[in-house]
Write a protein that holds these residues in place. Structure first.
Motif, PDB file in Angstrom:
ATOM      1  N   PHE A  42       0.850  -1.180   0.000  1.00  0.00           N
ATOM      2  CA  PHE A  42       0.000   0.000   0.000  1.00  0.00           C
ATOM      3  C   PHE A  42       0.890   1.235   0.000  1.00  0.00           C
ATOM      4  O   PHE A  42       1.708   1.417   0.901  1.00  0.00           O
ATOM      5  N   LEU A  43       0.729   2.052  -1.026  1.00  0.00           N
ATOM      6  CA  LEU A  43       1.540   3.248  -1.194  1.00  0.00           C
ATOM      7  C   LEU A  43       0.657   4.477  -1.041  1.00  0.00           C
ATOM      8  O   LEU A  43      -0.477   4.503  -1.515  1.00  0.00           O
ATOM      9  N   GLU A  44       1.211   5.504  -0.412  1.00  0.00           N
ATOM     10  CA  GLU A  44       0.435   6.722  -0.214  1.00  0.00           C
ATOM     11  C   GLU A  44       1.266   7.946  -0.556  1.00  0.00           C
ATOM     12  O   GLU A  44       2.498   7.903  -0.542  1.00  0.00           O
ATOM     13  N   LEU A  45       0.572   8.992  -0.892  1.00  0.00           N
ATOM     14  CA  LEU A  45       1.193  10.294  -1.109  1.00  0.00           C
ATOM     15  C   LEU A  45       0.874  11.160   0.097  1.00  0.00           C
ATOM     16  O   LEU A  45      -0.294  11.207   0.532  1.00  0.00           O
ATOM     17  N   PRO A  46       1.861  11.823   0.667  1.00  0.00           N
ATOM     18  CA  PRO A  46       1.604  12.664   1.830  1.00  0.00           C
ATOM     19  C   PRO A  46       0.463  13.652   1.557  1.00  0.00           C
ATOM     20  O   PRO A  46       0.390  14.268   0.500  1.00  0.00           O
ATOM     21  N   GLY A  47      -0.461  13.744   2.520  1.00  0.00           N
ATOM     22  CA  GLY A  47      -1.580  14.669   2.398  1.00  0.00           C
ATOM     23  C   GLY A  47      -2.762  14.150   1.606  1.00  0.00           C
ATOM     24  O   GLY A  47      -3.715  14.886   1.361  1.00  0.00           O
ATOM     25  N   LEU A  52      -2.539   3.842  -3.416  1.00  0.00           N
ATOM     26  CA  LEU A  52      -2.297   2.927  -4.516  1.00  0.00           C
ATOM     27  C   LEU A  52      -1.931   1.573  -3.924  1.00  0.00           C
ATOM     28  O   LEU A  52      -1.021   1.477  -3.108  1.00  0.00           O
ATOM     29  N   GLU A  53      -2.643   0.545  -4.326  1.00  0.00           N
ATOM     30  CA  GLU A  53      -2.389  -0.808  -3.852  1.00  0.00           C
ATOM     31  C   GLU A  53      -1.723  -1.598  -4.971  1.00  0.00           C
ATOM     32  O   GLU A  53      -2.285  -1.738  -6.056  1.00  0.00           O
ATOM     33  N   LEU A  54      -0.531  -2.088  -4.711  1.00  0.00           N
ATOM     34  CA  LEU A  54       0.172  -2.949  -5.663  1.00  0.00           C
ATOM     35  C   LEU A  54      -0.082  -4.389  -5.275  1.00  0.00           C
ATOM     36  O   LEU A  54      -0.066  -4.739  -4.094  1.00  0.00           O
ATOM     37  N   CYS A  55      -0.309  -5.238  -6.272  1.00  0.00           N
ATOM     38  CA  CYS A  55      -0.631  -6.643  -6.018  1.00  0.00           C
ATOM     39  C   CYS A  55       0.275  -7.526  -6.867  1.00  0.00           C
ATOM     40  O   CYS A  55       0.328  -7.383  -8.090  1.00  0.00           O
ATOM     41  N   TYR A  56       0.972  -8.428  -6.184  1.00  0.00           N
ATOM     42  CA  TYR A  56       1.806  -9.406  -6.873  1.00  0.00           C
ATOM     43  C   TYR A  56       1.213 -10.790  -6.649  1.00  0.00           C
ATOM     44  O   TYR A  56       0.995 -11.209  -5.510  1.00  0.00           O
ATOM     45  N   SER A  57       0.943 -11.475  -7.747  1.00  0.00           N
ATOM     46  CA  SER A  57       0.472 -12.867  -7.723  1.00  0.00           C
ATOM     47  C   SER A  57       1.426 -13.673  -8.588  1.00  0.00           C
ATOM     48  O   SER A  57       1.516 -13.422  -9.791  1.00  0.00           O
TER      49      SER A  57
END
Length: 125
Positions: A42-47, A52-57
């Motif tokens: 789970f990636l976020e931008l400050p504020g 953005l959720e990255l998924c690896y399968s």
């Protein structure tokens, strides 16, 4: 009120994708495994509330057709932001973006992540 919370994209190499998005300004909030066995980041931008959720399968092999989807970032100074992204080793397109922006053309640029997803960059003051 209903709020948009996140979007998920599939990635082939979690660490490579996280490194790319960190160059754009994202921070890694956390990683976990899903109940189906996927690796999630789970990636976020400050504020921002949206992430953005990255998924690896490991068994996922389908590819999205080009230009099917993209994400978009709004930045206060697109030339300054794109300069930093370019210095981090990411190619900005279309080519000649500095000249286009200084000539008064719409300030919009793109980068492409390691899995072929486009990230649109717009100036938002």
């Amino acid at each position: 009120m209903i709020k948009f919370l996140h979007t998920r994209i599939r990635v082939a190499d979690m660490d490579r994708s996280i490194a790319f998005y960190q160059k754009l300004g994202y921070l890694e909030a956390r990683r976990q495994d899903s109940p189906q066995g996927n690796k999630l980041a789970f990636l976020e931008l400050p504020g921002n509330d949206v992430f953005l959720e990255l998924c690896y399968s490991p068994d996922y092999t389908d590819k999205c057709p080009g230009d099917l989807m993209h994400t978009c970032l709004g930045v206060p100074d697109i030339i300054e932001y794109c300069d930093g992204v370019e210095k981090a080793g990411i190619e900005i397109w279309p080519g000649g973006w500095r000249e286009k922006f200084s000539s008064g053309e719409r300030k919009m640029a793109f980068v492409t992540d390691p899995d072929g997803y486009e990230v649109e960059i717009l100036e938002r003051k």
